[in-house]
Design an enzyme around this catalytic site. Structure first.
Site, mmCIF file in Angstrom:
data_model
loop_
_atom_site.group_PDB
_atom_site.id
_atom_site.type_symbol
_atom_site.label_atom_id
_atom_site.label_comp_id
_atom_site.label_asym_id
_atom_site.label_seq_id
_atom_site.Cartn_x
_atom_site.Cartn_y
_atom_site.Cartn_z
ATOM 1 N N TYR A 61 0.855 -1.185 0.000
ATOM 2 C CA TYR A 61 0.000 0.000 0.000
ATOM 3 C C TYR A 61 0.894 1.240 0.000
ATOM 4 O O TYR A 61 1.541 1.556 0.998
ATOM 5 C CB TYR A 61 -0.900 0.045 1.230
ATOM 6 C CG TYR A 61 -1.992 -1.000 1.291
ATOM 7 C CD1 TYR A 61 -2.240 -1.853 0.221
ATOM 8 C CD2 TYR A 61 -2.798 -1.125 2.417
ATOM 9 C CE1 TYR A 61 -3.251 -2.805 0.282
ATOM 10 C CE2 TYR A 61 -3.807 -2.066 2.484
ATOM 11 C CZ TYR A 61 -4.028 -2.913 1.416
ATOM 12 O OH TYR A 61 -5.033 -3.852 1.489
ATOM 13 N N GLY A 212 -18.594 0.978 -3.686
ATOM 14 C CA GLY A 212 -19.422 2.181 -3.702
ATOM 15 C C GLY A 212 -20.804 1.992 -4.286
ATOM 16 O O GLY A 212 -21.657 2.883 -4.183
#
Length: 323
Positions: A61, A212
């Site tokens: 990340y 989402g």
């Protein structure tokens, strides 16, 4: 601040918060700038203050940026945090290059992670996924060796099949399975979830809002530069029909006085004491909404409406597993 309960992560596993904090969005994984670092650190510390102790990161990340961030946030409060780290993914310039699961690479990865995090032991260590490049026995066996050395406490796995899960568990007991799970992505209910339950493995469920889709905030058409365009469920007629499906969730949320996102998290939470919703946040302002979602109770009728309306396969197009 909240009533986040604790659960055992798997059979005879450690006690962790029933809600986990995903830290990925605090760092640029796919390129681009990082989020506000001071706000990200404050978000992690506020989560710890609220009773959320499960922090999920990955050594890839932001090319290590995320681990450095988590390390700063937990400095002087190591005992408050349970650190979960994924390894194995190789990125360059924001581009996915593949996996490196060789034992020698894993032994290298963990030393960098420990230094960046500023800790002596990682609580949960897991390959981000498995392929056929290295035998499962070698990957899991290497983590088992790290456990013996004291560098890791528990073994985790991520984004794998039921067969791979059983094979990994036969090499060394698996404590947790990290996998995408939501009202829109229920394929794992057929064999992977039953296998995890049978073996006594805890489930860390990410992508509760299906990238989402279940937030109720998406509209069609998407902007040309929206990353969702890469996934078939967000393209053309698929998106139109999928958003119509989400209308039922929006209506129920309005009737119950919550947001669709809260209901999406609450549905995952309601699937069992062995399942932890893992929610990505990078701002403190998101904490109250997401922690309150853990208090939502569905009536049998409401649960039936959701599970029937969002039956497996009801959402059209590819999932995160088919990227």
């Amino acid at each position: 601040m909240s009533n986040i309960t604790k659960i055992a992560l798997g059979k005879n596993g450690p006690l962790v918060s029933k809600l986990g904090l995903g830290c990925m969005r605090m760092s640029p994984v796919w390129g681009g700038p990082a989020n506000n670092e001071s706000e990200s650190i404050a978000t992690i510390q506020s989560a710890l203050d609220s009773g959320i102790n499960f922090l999920n990161t990955g050594d890839f990340y932001g090319a290590g940026h995320n681990e450095l961030l988590v390390g700063k946030a937990i400095r002087n409060r190591r005992d408050d945090a349970f650190i979960s780290v994924k390894f194995g993914a190789i990125f360059y310039g924001g581009q996915w290059l593949g996996l490196d699961l060789r034992p020698i690479a894993i032994k290298n990865f963990i030393n960098y992670s420990l230094v960046r995090l500023g800790i002596d032991t990682i609580d949960l260590y897991q390959p981000c996924r498995l392929d056929n490049s290295v035998p499962i026995e070698d990957v899991i066996g290497t983590v088992a060796d790290l456990i013996k050395e004291g560098k890791v406490r528990y073994l985790g796995v991520s984004e794998i099949t039921a067969d791979q899960l059983r094979k990994a568990h036969s090499v060394h007991p698996v404590t947790a399975l990290e996998i995408g799970y939501s009202l829109a992505d229920r394929q794992i209910e057929n064999d992977l979830l039953p296998a995890a339950k049978e073996l006594g493995i805890g489930v860390v469920a990410f992508a509760n809002t299906a990238e989402g889709l279940l937030t109720g905030e998406m509209k069609t058409p998407l902007a040309a530069d929206d990353y969702h365009n890469h996934f078939s469920r967000f393209q053309g007629e698929n998106l139109t029909k999928n958003l119509e499906k989400v209308g039922v969730l929006k209506q129920m949320a309005a009737e119950k006085g919550y947001t669709p996102t809260q209901l999406a998290i609450a549905w995952v939470n309601a699937q069992g004491d062995h399942i932890m919703p893992l929610v990505s946040m990078s701002r403190r302002s998101r904490l109250p909404e997401n922690t309150h979602a853990m208090e939502i109770v569905f009536t049998p009728e409401e649960m039936n409406i959701l599970t029937t309306h969002f039956s497996p396969g009801a959402i059209l197009g590819g999932t995160y597993l088919q990227r």
